[in-house]
Structure formats: C-alpha cells, structure tokens
Write an enzyme that holds these catalytic residues in place. Sequence first.
Site, mmCIF file in Angstrom:
data_model
loop_
_atom_site.group_PDB
_atom_site.id
_atom_site.type_symbol
_atom_site.label_atom_id
_atom_site.label_comp_id
_atom_site.label_asym_id
_atom_site.label_seq_id
_atom_site.Cartn_x
_atom_site.Cartn_y
_atom_site.Cartn_z
ATOM 1 N N ASN A 1 0.857 -1.189 0.000
ATOM 2 C CA ASN A 1 0.000 0.000 0.000
ATOM 3 C C ASN A 1 0.893 1.239 0.000
ATOM 4 O OD1 ASN A 1 -1.835 2.033 0.436
ATOM 5 N ND2 ASN A 1 -2.393 1.392 2.514
ATOM 6 N N TRP A 2 1.014 1.869 -1.159
ATOM 7 C CA TRP A 2 1.908 3.032 -1.274
ATOM 8 C C TRP A 2 1.285 4.283 -0.649
ATOM 9 C CZ3 TRP A 2 4.673 3.245 -6.745
ATOM 10 C CH2 TRP A 2 5.487 2.099 -6.872
ATOM 11 N N LYS A 3 -0.011 4.260 -0.364
ATOM 12 C CA LYS A 3 -0.724 5.450 0.144
ATOM 13 C C LYS A 3 -0.457 6.633 -0.811
ATOM 14 C CE LYS A 3 -0.371 3.457 4.694
ATOM 15 N NZ LYS A 3 -0.417 3.616 6.132
ATOM 16 N N HIS B 1 -9.787 1.365 4.579
ATOM 17 C CA HIS B 1 -8.534 1.623 5.288
ATOM 18 C C HIS B 1 -8.795 2.623 6.410
ATOM 19 C CE1 HIS B 1 -4.492 2.872 6.249
ATOM 20 N NE2 HIS B 1 -4.085 1.751 5.680
ATOM 21 N N GLU C 1 -7.244 5.086 7.438
ATOM 22 C CA GLU C 1 -7.028 6.502 7.085
ATOM 23 C C GLU C 1 -8.245 7.062 6.362
ATOM 24 O OE1 GLU C 1 -3.295 5.800 5.150
ATOM 25 O OE2 GLU C 1 -2.409 5.313 7.100
ATOM 26 N N GLU D 1 -6.055 -4.651 10.498
ATOM 27 C CA GLU D 1 -5.060 -3.599 10.699
ATOM 28 C C GLU D 1 -5.395 -2.815 11.965
ATOM 29 O OE1 GLU D 1 -2.840 -2.558 6.850
ATOM 30 O OE2 GLU D 1 -4.558 -1.233 6.993
ATOM 31 N N GLY E 1 1.839 2.573 10.795
ATOM 32 C CA GLY E 1 2.799 3.663 10.665
ATOM 33 C C GLY E 1 3.491 4.041 11.956
ATOM 34 N N SER F 1 2.793 -1.811 10.486
ATOM 35 C CA SER F 1 4.233 -1.832 10.800
ATOM 36 C C SER F 1 4.904 -3.166 10.477
ATOM 37 C CB SER F 1 4.473 -1.437 12.261
ATOM 38 O OG SER F 1 4.074 -0.088 12.476
ATOM 39 N N GLY G 1 2.662 -0.969 4.377
ATOM 40 C CA GLY G 1 2.682 0.438 3.984
ATOM 41 C C GLY G 1 4.102 0.933 3.797
ATOM 42 N N GLY G 2 4.633 1.573 4.830
ATOM 43 C CA GLY G 2 5.949 2.219 4.750
ATOM 44 C C GLY G 2 7.039 1.355 4.137
HETATM 45 P P1 PGA Z 1 2.411 0.551 7.674
HETATM 46 O O1 PGA Z 1 0.982 0.739 6.966
HETATM 47 O O2 PGA Z 1 2.994 -0.729 7.164
HETATM 48 O O3 PGA Z 1 3.198 1.760 7.260
HETATM 49 O O4 PGA Z 1 2.166 0.498 9.143
HETATM 50 C C1 PGA Z 1 0.128 -0.351 6.767
HETATM 51 C C2 PGA Z 1 -1.176 0.115 6.164
HETATM 52 O O5 PGA Z 1 -1.635 1.207 6.502
HETATM 53 O O6 PGA Z 1 -1.760 -0.582 5.325
#
Ligand code: PGA
Length: 244
Positions: A7-9, A89, A91, A161, A167, A205, A226-227
């Site tokens: 997930n590049w966001k 998600h 967010e 999640e 994050g 994470s 994500g990250g």
């Molecule tokens: P993260 O994000 O790996 O940076 O914690 C995961 C996500 O939001 O899907």
Amino acid sequence: MAILAANWKMNGSLALVQAFADAQSYWHESLHELIFFPPFPLITPLQQALPNQYIGAQNVSDHEQGAYTGEVSAVMLQEQGVTHVIVGHSERRQYYGESNNIVAAKAIQAQAHGLVPVICIGEKLSDRENQITNDVLALQLQALVDAGVTLAHEQCLIAYEPVWAIGTGLAASPEDIAKAHLFIHEYIAQRSSATALPALLYGGSVNVTNLASIIAVPYVSGALIGGASLKVDEFAKMTQMLSD
Ligand code: PGA
C-alpha cells in the site's frame, strides 16, 4: 503462497515506479503473490513496469456512476485492468469519515465489477485499552454481512489492521494477531455460506524483520505493507522470504 500487498498510500512517483521496474528480477522469482496499490495516476505506469503482477487501487466509489466529482468507479478501474481495491482503510475511515456502511457499499461495487476488495478492519488504541477489540471487529464485519458482501475465498480479502499499529513502528504481537485472526475467521465462518473463506491479511508496521513471524501465525495468509513497501530493497527482501 503468502500474499504481500504493498500500500503506497499518497506516496511514490514515476521515479519510484522505475526503481521497482529495475528490481524486476526479484518479483519474477517471488513465490509470494504480490499486489501493488499505487495512487491512481501511477496505476498505468506500474502496470507497464510490472506486467506480471497484480495492480490494485487504493479507493473506489460507493456509487455506480454519475455526478460524484473526484470519485472513481469500480467499472473504470476494472476497464483499466485493476484487479484489487483497498476499501475501509483506517485513514479513509478517520480522515474522510467513511462509515462501516460506506465501506460495505464500496466492497459491493468492487465485487459487482469483478474487482477483489481488500477490506480493512481494526480497532483503535482506545478500543484496545477498553478491551472492546472484538466488539469493534464484529461491528465492522457485520456491516459487510448485512450489505450482502460475498465473504468467500478469492471474492475478497480481509485485512486486520489495528489502527495503533499503522505507521507507528509498533506491530501487534503474534499473540494479539492470532487472537484477532481467530475471531475474524470464526465470525465469518458462522455467517458465510461459502465453502472456502476469504484469506486474512495482517497490516500495521510489517517490515523485513517481523514478516516471517507474522505470516507464521494461524489464519494469517499474508501482509498489507505500507511504509516498508516504498523501500525497494526492503520490499525485495520480503518477496524473497518464503512462508510455505
Ligand atoms: P504501515 O501501513 O505498514 O506503514 O504500518 C500499513 C497500512 O496502513 O496498510
């Protein structure tokens, strides 16, 4: 075969697409199933750069079509060769006010047009502290059941999640993940008529250090990353880690 979903966001660029294209040999050799979720404008470039991988979108409208400025429909994504779409998600829930009902409507749209929704659920830190994690997960899942989302293998993926783990560098422990995934598995098993249930991913994470211990947990079929999915070298290492 574990699923690694990147997930590049709202990150990335044509330069990042090129960096992933240059690392192709890793993806060809991977025994994991890889799904990349770049921002909308990078979907086509990434499809061209990684023609053998699944490319998904990070969002989809809950409506079929019409006067919804700024929205993208499931049918448009499907026409563009997109295979999966993230819905719900945290967010989106937190910053854009997406309710359980909207998330369910998005999943319905996705499935109606042949896309696999990756449906994210998870509790906030306050829910965890108040020991209502399972209640929150149940509400999020029940909205999907009530809306008629098909909870079956290859028709959707469910990503657990925990919001406090996203994050933060603080992944949930394998014990916590095991508890949540067992609860999700049983909740769906009791309400879905499908013979094969959806695969469950963990997200929050995940990195090259904790990936192996996380995908070894029962009912964890892969990770939503994500990250760490933006770092070509780290992601490449993860694609080379075998789970089966
Ligand atoms: P993260 O994000 O790996 O940076 O914690 C995961 C996500 O939001 O899907």
